[in-house]
Design an enzyme around this catalytic site. Structure first.
Site, PDB file in Angstrom:
ATOM      1  N   ARG A 236       0.853  -1.182   0.000  1.00 49.86           N
ATOM      2  CA  ARG A 236       0.000   0.000   0.000  1.00 49.86           C
ATOM      3  C   ARG A 236       0.889   1.231   0.000  1.00 49.86           C
ATOM      4  O   ARG A 236       1.855   1.313   0.763  1.00 49.86           O
ATOM      5  CB  ARG A 236      -0.885  -0.042   1.252  1.00 49.86           C
ATOM      6  CG  ARG A 236      -2.008   0.938   1.226  1.00 49.86           C
ATOM      7  CD  ARG A 236      -2.966   0.666   0.094  1.00 49.86           C
ATOM      8  NE  ARG A 236      -4.161   1.490   0.190  1.00 49.86           N
ATOM      9  CZ  ARG A 236      -5.090   1.510  -0.739  1.00 49.86           C
ATOM     10  NH1 ARG A 236      -4.985   0.755  -1.802  1.00 49.86           N
ATOM     11  NH2 ARG A 236      -6.148   2.280  -0.594  1.00 49.86           N
ATOM     12  N   GLU A 265      -1.877   7.367  -5.457  1.00 45.17           N
ATOM     13  CA  GLU A 265      -2.136   6.662  -6.719  1.00 45.17           C
ATOM     14  C   GLU A 265      -3.577   6.762  -7.200  1.00 45.17           C
ATOM     15  O   GLU A 265      -3.844   6.542  -8.383  1.00 45.17           O
ATOM     16  CB  GLU A 265      -1.774   5.174  -6.576  1.00 45.17           C
ATOM     17  CG  GLU A 265      -2.745   4.390  -5.698  1.00 45.17           C
ATOM     18  CD  GLU A 265      -2.422   2.910  -5.604  1.00 45.17           C
ATOM     19  OE1 GLU A 265      -1.255   2.570  -5.389  1.00 45.17           O
ATOM     20  OE2 GLU A 265      -3.357   2.105  -5.734  1.00 45.17           O
ATOM     21  N   HIS A 297       0.000  -0.742  -9.606  1.00 43.09           N
ATOM     22  CA  HIS A 297      -0.865  -1.593  -8.784  1.00 43.09           C
ATOM     23  C   HIS A 297      -1.332  -2.821  -9.565  1.00 43.09           C
ATOM     24  O   HIS A 297      -2.520  -3.122  -9.625  1.00 43.09           O
ATOM     25  CB  HIS A 297      -2.075  -0.792  -8.275  1.00 43.09           C
ATOM     26  CG  HIS A 297      -2.580  -1.280  -6.964  1.00 43.09           C
ATOM     27  ND1 HIS A 297      -2.960  -0.448  -5.946  1.00 43.09           N
ATOM     28  CD2 HIS A 297      -2.743  -2.535  -6.486  1.00 43.09           C
ATOM     29  CE1 HIS A 297      -3.363  -1.160  -4.911  1.00 43.09           C
ATOM     30  NE2 HIS A 297      -3.232  -2.449  -5.226  1.00 43.09           N
TER      31      HIS A 297
HETATM   32  P1  NAI Z   1      -2.561 -10.730   5.557  1.00 43.15           P
HETATM   33  O1  NAI Z   1      -3.643 -10.167   6.414  1.00 43.15           O
HETATM   34  O2  NAI Z   1      -2.570 -12.197   5.280  1.00 43.15           O
HETATM   35  O3  NAI Z   1      -1.139 -10.360   6.180  1.00 43.15           O
HETATM   36  C1  NAI Z   1      -0.844  -9.092   6.695  1.00 43.15           C
HETATM   37  C2  NAI Z   1       0.196  -9.288   7.781  1.00 43.15           C
HETATM   38  O4  NAI Z   1       0.576  -8.004   8.275  1.00 43.15           O
HETATM   39  C3  NAI Z   1      -0.327 -10.086   8.972  1.00 43.15           C
HETATM   40  O5  NAI Z   1       0.560 -11.122   9.316  1.00 43.15           O
HETATM   41  C4  NAI Z   1      -0.428  -9.050  10.079  1.00 43.15           C
HETATM   42  O6  NAI Z   1      -0.169  -9.611  11.358  1.00 43.15           O
HETATM   43  C5  NAI Z   1       0.685  -8.096   9.667  1.00 43.15           C
HETATM   44  N1  NAI Z   1       0.567  -6.811  10.348  1.00 43.15           N
HETATM   45  C6  NAI Z   1      -0.553  -6.189  10.806  1.00 43.15           C
HETATM   46  N2  NAI Z   1      -0.218  -5.050  11.429  1.00 43.15           N
HETATM   47  C7  NAI Z   1       1.130  -4.955  11.364  1.00 43.15           C
HETATM   48  C8  NAI Z   1       2.063  -3.996  11.838  1.00 43.15           C
HETATM   49  N3  NAI Z   1       1.667  -2.897  12.527  1.00 43.15           N
HETATM   50  N4  NAI Z   1       3.369  -4.212  11.605  1.00 43.15           N
HETATM   51  C9  NAI Z   1       3.783  -5.320  10.927  1.00 43.15           C
HETATM   52  N5  NAI Z   1       2.950  -6.263  10.455  1.00 43.15           N
HETATM   53  C10 NAI Z   1       1.626  -6.070  10.673  1.00 43.15           C
HETATM   54  O7  NAI Z   1      -2.581  -9.898   4.218  1.00 43.15           O
HETATM   55  P2  NAI Z   1      -1.988 -10.346   2.799  1.00 43.15           P
HETATM   56  O8  NAI Z   1      -3.044 -11.043   2.025  1.00 43.15           O
HETATM   57  O9  NAI Z   1      -0.684 -11.004   3.002  1.00 43.15           O
HETATM   58  O10 NAI Z   1      -1.780  -8.928   2.130  1.00 43.15           O
HETATM   59  C11 NAI Z   1      -0.730  -8.068   2.557  1.00 43.15           C
HETATM   60  C12 NAI Z   1      -0.902  -6.732   1.907  1.00 43.15           C
HETATM   61  O11 NAI Z   1      -0.708  -6.885   0.497  1.00 43.15           O
HETATM   62  C13 NAI Z   1      -2.313  -6.171   2.015  1.00 43.15           C
HETATM   63  O12 NAI Z   1      -2.455  -5.448   3.186  1.00 43.15           O
HETATM   64  C14 NAI Z   1      -2.402  -5.306   0.801  1.00 43.15           C
HETATM   65  O13 NAI Z   1      -2.027  -4.016   1.166  1.00 43.15           O
HETATM   66  C15 NAI Z   1      -1.379  -5.835  -0.146  1.00 43.15           C
HETATM   67  N6  NAI Z   1      -1.946  -6.309  -1.412  1.00 43.15           N
HETATM   68  C16 NAI Z   1      -1.503  -5.713  -2.556  1.00 43.15           C
HETATM   69  C17 NAI Z   1      -1.964  -6.129  -3.781  1.00 43.15           C
HETATM   70  C18 NAI Z   1      -1.445  -5.514  -5.047  1.00 43.15           C
HETATM   71  O14 NAI Z   1      -2.006  -5.753  -6.132  1.00 43.15           O
HETATM   72  N7  NAI Z   1      -0.389  -4.733  -5.014  1.00 43.15           N
HETATM   73  C19 NAI Z   1      -2.999  -7.174  -3.886  1.00 43.15           C
HETATM   74  C20 NAI Z   1      -3.357  -7.769  -2.622  1.00 43.15           C
HETATM   75  C21 NAI Z   1      -2.859  -7.324  -1.422  1.00 43.15           C
END
Ligand code: NAI
Length: 346
Positions: A236, A265, A297
């Protein structure tokens, strides 16, 4: 039951899979190219629900209009919901989402960006098209033996760690809620953010955008990093202070940056702005740097992910309309599903 859903911010690549799953489930999508916001929400008059994406604006005004129009379903075709005023939505509309569709899509794109950057593939592509076969300035470095710092070890972060393991990299991780699967894995070391900043050759962001993670990579963080660090952000935009990143690139502190997301963005990405003058000087300057790669993105954009997104979105709508419940409903006050407690983005 036949349902009509107003689909905002529609792109040509969305339509085939949504038409396919919609038809199978008696759901008709009306595709609007415009984004959902206060000015466009009225287009949804007479529809049974709204389907929206990451850069649509679902603020209090939009939610109130939906409520007035009798629309109770907001089906997000993404995981993140930081663009939805969840507090205002409570008791008015039901917000359904796609919690995961292909962590591989994002993790693989992350590695594609990293390899492109450090092996100068983006430059080689342009050079050889011009029959310039010189190797001057093309020297890269091995990933093998380097230390990668992964911030956020959820679904995507863990897949990315698997990929990095395959390259023989040392893995440092930081997560507010460390993953059980990794705690007993000797190849992954959870460390403090400070240790991660100080010891990583490459830093990749895979955490959600929250108040805590806003500008997690800022001037202070960059000052702690190794000289020449590579910063990758496929999560993000607002996780990175873009101005601080630009300054660190200019001062040669940051060796390279790979950005699939950018803080500002929403008015630019996903659209063809090639005929316009870019008003965002920070983005323009970043793009002009030889060691910065920007994709708009697109990390999620694989056939598998698009199909999974459409299938789950349609299933959410059907499940909710038939039972009044949906396992993928977000409710910040009910505490379910588990990770809805942590606001996310895409
Ligand atoms: P997820 O929910 O499985 O993993 C997110 C992780 O971040 C979790 O382990 C959580 O504990 C951790 N987290 C939460 N707060 C935190 C903090 N303050 N400091 C450090 N870690 C923290 O999510 P997933 O599916 O792995 O997605 C991760 C990110 O990828 C999403 O938040 C989204 O922003 C991004 N994304 C980007 C896409 C793109 O097309 N560029 C598409 C899909 C997701």
């Amino acid at each position: 039951m036949n349902m009509n859903i107003a689909f905002f911010d529609a792109k040509p690549y969305d339509i085939p899979s949504f038409d396919r799953y919609g038809k199978e489930n008696k759901i008709t999508f009306k595709y609007f190219e415009t984004k959902l916001n206060e000015d466009t929400v009225n287009l949804a008059e007479g529809f049974d629900g709204i389907c929206s994406f990451v850069n649509d604006t679902v603020n209090a005004h939009v939610i109130d209009r939906m409520y007035e129009m009798g629309i109770r379903i907001l089906a997000l075709r993404c995981a993140g919901f930081n663009n939805v005023d969840m507090n205002h939505a409570y008791g008015k509309i039901h917000v359904l989402r796609v919690p995961a569709y292909s962590p591989y899509a994002v993790a693989e794109h992350t590695m594609a960006l990293l390899l492109t950057s450090i092996r100068r593939i983006h430059k080689a592509y342009i050079r050889t098209r011009d029959y310039n076969f010189s190797l001057a300035g093309m020297t890269g470095f091995d990933l093998h033996g380097k230390t990668i710092g992964v911030i956020g070890t959820g679904r995507i972060g863990r897949v990315f760690i698997d990929i990095c393991r395959g390259f023989g990299m040392h893995i440092l991780a930081y997560d507010k809620y460390p993953a059980k699967q990794l705690l007993c894995d000797p190849s992954v070391h959870y460390v403090s953010l400070q240790e991660l900043f100080q010891n990583s050759d490459i830093i990749s962001l895979h955490c959600p955008l929250t108040e805590e993670t806003y500008h997690i990579i800022d001037e202070h963080a960059l000052r702690q990093c190794k000289r020449g660090v590579v910063i990758i952000n496929t999560s993000r935009g607002a996780l990175v202070d873009a101005e601080a990143l630009l300054a660190a690139i200019k001062s040669r502190t940051v060796g390279a940056a790979c950005l699939d997301v950018y803080e500002e963005e929403s008015d630019l990405f996903f659209e063809d702005n090639s005929g316009h003058i870019l008003n965002d000087d920070v983005l323009a300057r970043l793009i002009s740097m030889p060691n910065v790669i920007v994709t708009s993105h697109q990390a999620f954009l694989t056939e598998e992910a698009l199909s999974n997104i459409a299938e789950t979105t349609v299933r959410n709508i059907v499940e909710f309309s038939e039972t009044g419940h949906c396992e993928n409903e977000l409710c910040i006050h009910c505490g379910t599903p588990e990770d809805s407690k942590q606001p996310q983005n895409v």
